[in-house]
Design an enzyme around this catalytic site. Structure first.
Site, PDB file in Angstrom:
ATOM      1  N   HIS A   1       0.938  -1.324   0.016  1.00  0.00           N
ATOM      2  CA  HIS A   1       0.085  -0.004  -0.046  1.00  0.00           C
ATOM      3  C   HIS A   1       0.914   1.145  -0.011  1.00  0.00           C
ATOM      4  CE1 HIS A   1      -0.530   0.984   4.799  1.00  0.00           C
ATOM      5  NE2 HIS A   1       0.978   0.689   4.163  1.00  0.00           N
TER       6      HIS A   1
ATOM      7  N   HIS B   1       4.952  -0.208  -0.587  1.00  0.00           N
ATOM      8  CA  HIS B   1       5.642  -1.025   0.376  1.00  0.00           C
ATOM      9  C   HIS B   1       4.670  -2.133   0.796  1.00  0.00           C
ATOM     10  CE1 HIS B   1       3.826   1.750   2.911  1.00  0.00           C
ATOM     11  NE2 HIS B   1       3.905   0.987   3.719  1.00  0.00           N
TER      12      HIS B   1
ATOM     13  N   HIS C   1       3.165  -4.906   3.871  1.00  0.00           N
ATOM     14  CA  HIS C   1       3.059  -5.313   5.285  1.00  0.00           C
ATOM     15  C   HIS C   1       2.521  -6.781   5.290  1.00  0.00           C
ATOM     16  CE1 HIS C   1       3.313  -1.563   7.128  1.00  0.00           C
ATOM     17  NE2 HIS C   1       2.525  -1.150   6.138  1.00  0.00           N
TER      18      HIS C   1
ATOM     19  N   ASP D   1      -4.792 -10.821  -0.769  1.00  0.00           N
ATOM     20  CA  ASP D   1      -3.269 -11.382  -0.699  1.00  0.00           C
ATOM     21  C   ASP D   1      -2.559 -11.220  -1.841  1.00  0.00           C
ATOM     22  OD1 ASP D   1      -1.578 -12.737   0.670  1.00  0.00           O
ATOM     23  OD2 ASP D   1      -1.924 -14.759  -0.131  1.00  0.00           O
ATOM     24  N   HIS D   2      -1.302 -10.632  -1.745  1.00  0.00           N
ATOM     25  CA  HIS D   2      -0.533 -10.346  -2.613  1.00  0.00           C
ATOM     26  C   HIS D   2      -1.153  -9.365  -3.830  1.00  0.00           C
ATOM     27  CE1 HIS D   2       1.437 -13.892  -1.183  1.00  0.00           C
ATOM     28  NE2 HIS D   2       2.595 -13.692  -1.821  1.00  0.00           N
TER      29      HIS D   2
ATOM     30  N   GLU E   1      -1.246  -4.714  11.450  1.00  0.00           N
ATOM     31  CA  GLU E   1      -0.450  -4.339  10.366  1.00  0.00           C
ATOM     32  C   GLU E   1       0.916  -4.574  10.665  1.00  0.00           C
ATOM     33  OE1 GLU E   1      -1.188  -0.564   7.696  1.00  0.00           O
ATOM     34  OE2 GLU E   1       0.222   0.081   9.351  1.00  0.00           O
TER      35      GLU E   1
ATOM     36  N   CYS F   1       5.126   5.245   5.098  1.00  0.00           N
ATOM     37  CA  CYS F   1       3.687   4.861   4.326  1.00  0.00           C
ATOM     38  C   CYS F   1       3.527   5.589   3.377  1.00  0.00           C
ATOM     39  CB  CYS F   1       2.701   4.467   5.495  1.00  0.00           C
ATOM     40  SG  CYS F   1       2.893   3.200   6.444  1.00  0.00           S
TER      41      CYS F   1
HETATM   42 NI    NI Z   1       2.453   0.817   5.407  1.00  0.00          NI
END
Ligand code: NI
Length: 136
Positions: free
Chosen positions: A15, A40, A42, A80-81, A125, A34
């Site tokens: 995100h 990047h 998580h 996911d992914h 997160e 972020c």
């Molecule tokens: Ni983040």
């Protein structure tokens, strides 16, 4: 007598937190790491908690297999992914903060449950940062 059953799940997703209507400088100041323009990832950890009466026939609040399948179709298959900003329509116009993600997950799972069951979603997160949404 009401019991809460919990199931853990996880998904990996990328995100970026930013607002189009803010300057780069303000986005950087508010969202820090972020805000990285190249996104990047998580490793999100999820706890889905369902509260209700024990069915006297089955002894279950909810069949865990049913709950597992709901989490898979509504959350894992959807997130996911994925790049939350680019790939997931729920975040097209919604900043994918942990707070907003937990509400989106709640709103996807709740309609799949029997109406007399209460739902709480906990979303990690990072191992130290997590949010909880009980739907109210
Ligand atoms: Ni983040």
């Amino acid at each position: 007598m009401r019991v809460t059953v919990n199931r853990k799940a996880h998904f990996n997703a990328a995100h970026r937190l930013y607002r189009n209507d803010w300057s780069d400088k303000k986005n950087e100041a508010v969202f820090g790491k972020c805000n990285n323009p190249n996104f990047h990832g998580h490793n999100y950890e999820l706890i889905v908690s369902v509260t209700g009466a024990i069915d006297p026939e089955t002894g279950y609040v909810i069949d865990m297999k049913v709950l597992k399948d709901i989490i898979k179709s509504e959350v894992e298959d959807a997130f996911d992914h994925k790049n939350l900003n680019l790939d997931v329509p729920d975040f097209k116009d919604l900043n994918p903060t942990a707070e907003n993600i937990v509400v989106v997950i709640y709103n996807k799972i709740k309609p799949k449950l029997k109406a007399n069951l209460d739902l709480t979603i906990t979303l990690y997160e990072t191992p130290r940062n997590f949010v909880i949404y009980p739907g109210k």
